[in-house]
Design an enzyme around this catalytic site. Structure first.
Site, short mmCIF file in Angstrom:
data_model
loop_
_atom_site.label_atom_id
_atom_site.label_comp_id
_atom_site.label_asym_id
_atom_site.label_seq_id
_atom_site.Cartn_x
_atom_site.Cartn_y
_atom_site.Cartn_z
N THR A 144 0.84 -1.20 0.00
CA THR A 144 0.00 0.00 0.00
C THR A 144 0.87 1.25 0.00
OG1 THR A 144 -1.60 1.25 1.30
CG2 THR A 144 -0.21 -0.24 2.53
N SER A 179 -0.96 3.06 10.72
CA SER A 179 -1.91 2.20 11.45
C SER A 179 -1.26 0.82 11.60
CB SER A 179 -3.23 2.04 10.68
OG SER A 179 -3.04 1.23 9.54
N TYR A 181 -2.52 -1.81 10.58
CA TYR A 181 -2.70 -2.44 9.26
C TYR A 181 -1.55 -2.05 8.32
CZ TYR A 181 -3.81 -2.12 4.33
OH TYR A 181 -3.70 -2.15 2.97
N HIS A 182 -1.33 -0.72 8.19
CA HIS A 182 -0.27 -0.29 7.27
C HIS A 182 1.09 -0.86 7.71
CE1 HIS A 182 -3.32 2.85 6.09
NE2 HIS A 182 -2.81 2.61 4.91
N LYS A 185 1.87 -4.29 6.38
CA LYS A 185 2.36 -4.29 4.99
C LYS A 185 3.86 -4.05 4.94
CE LYS A 185 -1.55 -4.61 2.65
NZ LYS A 185 -1.85 -5.73 1.76
P1 NAD Z 1 -11.09 -7.24 0.73
O1 NAD Z 1 -11.25 -7.30 2.19
O2 NAD Z 1 -12.26 -6.86 -0.10
O3 NAD Z 1 -10.54 -8.65 0.17
C1 NAD Z 1 -9.56 -9.40 0.83
C2 NAD Z 1 -9.92 -10.86 0.64
O4 NAD Z 1 -8.90 -11.66 1.22
C3 NAD Z 1 -11.24 -11.25 1.32
O5 NAD Z 1 -12.08 -11.91 0.43
C4 NAD Z 1 -10.80 -12.13 2.48
O6 NAD Z 1 -11.76 -13.11 2.80
C5 NAD Z 1 -9.48 -12.71 1.95
N1 NAD Z 1 -8.55 -13.11 3.02
C6 NAD Z 1 -8.11 -12.35 4.05
N2 NAD Z 1 -7.29 -13.06 4.83
C7 NAD Z 1 -7.19 -14.29 4.28
C8 NAD Z 1 -6.49 -15.48 4.65
N3 NAD Z 1 -5.74 -15.55 5.74
N4 NAD Z 1 -6.61 -16.57 3.84
C9 NAD Z 1 -7.38 -16.53 2.71
N5 NAD Z 1 -8.07 -15.43 2.34
C10 NAD Z 1 -7.97 -14.32 3.11
O7 NAD Z 1 -9.85 -6.26 0.43
P2 NAD Z 1 -9.47 -5.51 -0.92
O8 NAD Z 1 -9.96 -4.12 -0.83
O9 NAD Z 1 -9.82 -6.33 -2.09
O10 NAD Z 1 -7.90 -5.46 -0.78
C11 NAD Z 1 -7.12 -6.52 -1.30
C12 NAD Z 1 -5.64 -6.24 -1.06
O11 NAD Z 1 -5.27 -5.02 -1.67
C13 NAD Z 1 -5.27 -6.11 0.41
O12 NAD Z 1 -4.01 -6.69 0.63
C14 NAD Z 1 -5.20 -4.61 0.62
O13 NAD Z 1 -4.33 -4.29 1.66
C15 NAD Z 1 -4.69 -4.15 -0.72
N6 NAD Z 1 -5.08 -2.76 -1.02
C16 NAD Z 1 -6.41 -2.44 -1.14
C17 NAD Z 1 -6.75 -1.12 -1.42
C18 NAD Z 1 -8.19 -0.67 -1.54
O14 NAD Z 1 -8.43 0.54 -1.72
N7 NAD Z 1 -9.17 -1.56 -1.50
C19 NAD Z 1 -5.74 -0.17 -1.60
C20 NAD Z 1 -4.41 -0.55 -1.46
C21 NAD Z 1 -4.09 -1.86 -1.18
N1 USQ Z 2 -11.20 10.04 5.83
C1 USQ Z 2 -12.08 11.12 5.95
N2 USQ Z 2 -13.41 10.84 6.09
C2 USQ Z 2 -13.91 9.56 6.09
C3 USQ Z 2 -13.01 8.48 5.96
C4 USQ Z 2 -11.66 8.77 5.86
O1 USQ Z 2 -11.68 12.29 5.93
O2 USQ Z 2 -15.14 9.42 6.23
C5 USQ Z 2 -9.75 10.32 5.65
C6 USQ Z 2 -8.82 9.56 6.58
O3 USQ Z 2 -8.65 10.26 7.79
C7 USQ Z 2 -7.55 9.50 5.74
C8 USQ Z 2 -8.05 9.46 4.31
O4 USQ Z 2 -9.42 9.87 4.35
O5 USQ Z 2 -6.80 10.66 5.89
C9 USQ Z 2 -7.95 8.10 3.65
O6 USQ Z 2 -8.70 7.17 4.44
P1 USQ Z 2 -9.45 5.94 3.75
O7 USQ Z 2 -10.27 5.27 4.80
O8 USQ Z 2 -10.13 6.42 2.52
O9 USQ Z 2 -8.24 5.03 3.27
P2 USQ Z 2 -7.09 4.30 4.10
O10 USQ Z 2 -7.40 4.16 5.53
O11 USQ Z 2 -5.81 5.00 3.74
O12 USQ Z 2 -7.11 2.83 3.50
C10 USQ Z 2 -7.47 2.54 2.16
C11 USQ Z 2 -7.72 1.03 2.07
C12 USQ Z 2 -6.41 0.30 2.37
C13 USQ Z 2 -5.32 0.80 1.47
C14 USQ Z 2 -5.17 2.31 1.52
C15 USQ Z 2 -4.26 2.84 0.44
O13 USQ Z 2 -8.73 0.65 2.98
O14 USQ Z 2 -6.60 -1.10 2.18
O15 USQ Z 2 -4.09 0.22 1.85
O16 USQ Z 2 -6.46 2.92 1.27
S1 USQ Z 2 -3.31 4.22 0.99
O17 USQ Z 2 -4.25 5.22 1.53
O18 USQ Z 2 -2.60 4.73 -0.15
O19 USQ Z 2 -2.45 3.72 2.04
#
Ligand code: NAD
Ligand code: USQ
Length: 383
Positions: A144, A179, A181-182, A185
């Site tokens: 990410t 976070s 989470y981050h 990664k």
């Molecule tokens: P999502 O939650 O929609 O999908 C993740 C999937 O992985 C789910 O279906 C879940 O059941 C499966 N999963 C989780 N843990 C598992 C495990 N231990 N074994 C098998 N399956 C498992 O998430 P997403 O939005 O599709 O994100 C996918 C990936 O992309 C993540 O790694 C996330 O960090 C990354 N990512 C997402 C975004 C975004 O904006 N959605 C942005 C940047 C990075």
């Molecule tokens: N935010 C608001 N209002 C809201 C929700 C969020 O102002 O109602 C703000 C947050 O404080 C933050 C920004 O929007 O500053 C982004 O938050 P987000 O919830 O849209 O995204 P983030 O938490 O960064 O996570 C999402 C995905 C994650 C991915 C990440 C990419 O859930 O899986 O890794 O985006 S990145 O942001 O580039 O790290």
């Protein structure tokens, strides 16, 4: 080519699995469906009703004649993982299978531990499975942009060349995640880098920005193939949330000043980036890092864009600045490089063109499914 999409029942994974299948790849989906379980536990639901995975895959086969293998299980269970890999024999392992919400990881100790164990152990298991039996497979792993944080200098793609006391080296770019989470990664990135170095594995770490949009060519083919649209305070990203808030007449929930700037990309570009990364694999021993986003916006910019686009739907949208539940800079420099995927041939979609068709239209179509209790944020970063 055979691509195993781990996390293929999720938002990015589902769209990617269908896209690769459409492009002639032999596709397998591996997923333990835990995301559906986390939604249930939190009492939240995607705005768009998604079908069970078996039904989705069956519908895809009915429509296109293409089958997708399904492996339901957990990658933190090494036996299950290695058996699935032996059965499928992938050329590319596309790894989306992680807990991906920053707020989820900040709810409490349990959720922080679940996030880091799930993500770090799952990825470690994949690395060991590759070392043992699939050393030539290419790992395409979702990282990410948030791994970098918001440094006051330009963000490079994974590595930075530094001169220090007269000596020069190219080193991993410093990480300042915001976070647990981050952080997971960042831990993954370090483990992958080490595994590539010592075992000669090949991997691409895609530092993806925030993905938006419901539609891809494939998920738009049929209602049963529809993708998720999360809007709750835990799994909903700011842009999704703003579109749904606009649809129901709720003021847009900008946290703090709204100057927080991030990289963004359309889900149609996510699936294309995956295809490009797979078709152009990393070299043995190499961990390649691409920054996967196409545009940069501040949260305030997003709110203004949603407000403007909503006018055409006859919606009158207000913007509200809430006390920020997160600990983050609300005004900062942010300039990240993103040329490597463009060099491989990515042709970006732009938010200004997609906002209506791929987000606001879905938000208004399904607005009766909105649970008002999920609009305001409940998770706080501070003690
Ligand atoms: P999502 O939650 O929609 O999908 C993740 C999937 O992985 C789910 O279906 C879940 O059941 C499966 N999963 C989780 N843990 C598992 C495990 N231990 N074994 C098998 N399956 C498992 O998430 P997403 O939005 O599709 O994100 C996918 C990936 O992309 C993540 O790694 C996330 O960090 C990354 N990512 C997402 C975004 C975004 O904006 N959605 C942005 C940047 C990075
Ligand atoms: N935010 C608001 N209002 C809201 C929700 C969020 O102002 O109602 C703000 C947050 O404080 C933050 C920004 O929007 O500053 C982004 O938050 P987000 O919830 O849209 O995204 P983030 O938490 O960064 O996570 C999402 C995905 C994650 C991915 C990440 C990419 O859930 O899986 O890794 O985006 S990145 O942001 O580039 O790290």
């Amino acid at each position: 080519m055979k691509a195993l999409v781990i996390g293929g029942d999720g938002y990015c994974g589902w769209a990617t699995a269908l896209h690769l299948s459409n492009r002639g790849y032999e596709v397998g989906i591996l997923d333990n469906l835990v995301r559906r379980y986390w939604d249930l536990q939190l009492g939240v639901e995607t705005l768009t009703p998604i079908a069970p995975i078996e039904r989705r895959i069956e519908r895809w086969r009915e429509l296109t004649g293409k089958s997708i293998d399904l492996y339901v299980g957990d990658i933190t269970d090494y036996d299950f993982l290695i058996k699935s890999l032996r059965d499928f024999e992938p050329d590319a392992i596309v790894h989306f299978g992680e807990q991906r919400s920053a707020p989820y990881s900040m709810i409490d100790r349990d959720r922080a531990v679940v996030t880091q164990v799930n993500n770090v152990v799952g990825t470690l298991n994949i690395l060991f499975a590759m070392k043992e039996e699939f050393p030539d497979a290419h790992l395409v792993k979702l990282g990410t942009m948030g791994e970098y944080g918001t440094p006051n200098i330009d963000i490079e793609e994974g590595y930075i060349t530094i001169e220090h006391n007269g000596r020069k080296d190219t080193l991993p770019y410093p990480k300042q995640p915001g976070s647990f989470y981050h952080l997971s990664k960042v831990h993954d990135t370090h483990n992958i880098q080490f595994a590539c170095k010592i075992w000669g594995l090949r991997a691409t770490d895609l530092n993806q920005g925030v993905v938006y949009g419901v539609l891809t060519e494939e998920t738009g083919m049929d209602e049963l193939l529809i993708n998720r649209l999360d809007y709750d305070g835990v799994f909903g990203t700011a842009l999704n949330r703003f579109c749904i808030q606009a649809a129901i007449g709720h003021p847009l929930t900008v946290y703090g000043k709204g100057g927080q700037t991030r990289g963004f990309l359309d889900i149609r570009d996510t699936v294309r980036c995956m295809e490009l990364a797979i078709a152009n694999p990393a070299e043995p021993g190499q961990l390649r890092v691409f920054n996967q986003f196409t545009e940069m916006f501040s949260v305030g910019d997003l709110a203004m864009m949603v407000k403007k686009a909503s006018v055409s739907l006859g919606l009158d949208v207000e913007v509200e600045h809430l006390d920020n539940p997160r600990v983050e800079l609300e005004e900062h420099y942010f300039n990240a490089k993103n040329t490597k995927l463009l060099d491989l041939g990515l042709q970006p979609h732009y938010l200004s063109d997609s906002l209506l068709d791929s987000l606001l239209n879905f938000s208004t179509k399904y607005k009766d499914r909105v649970d008002m209790k999920q609009i305001l944020p409940k998770v706080k970063w501070r003690r």
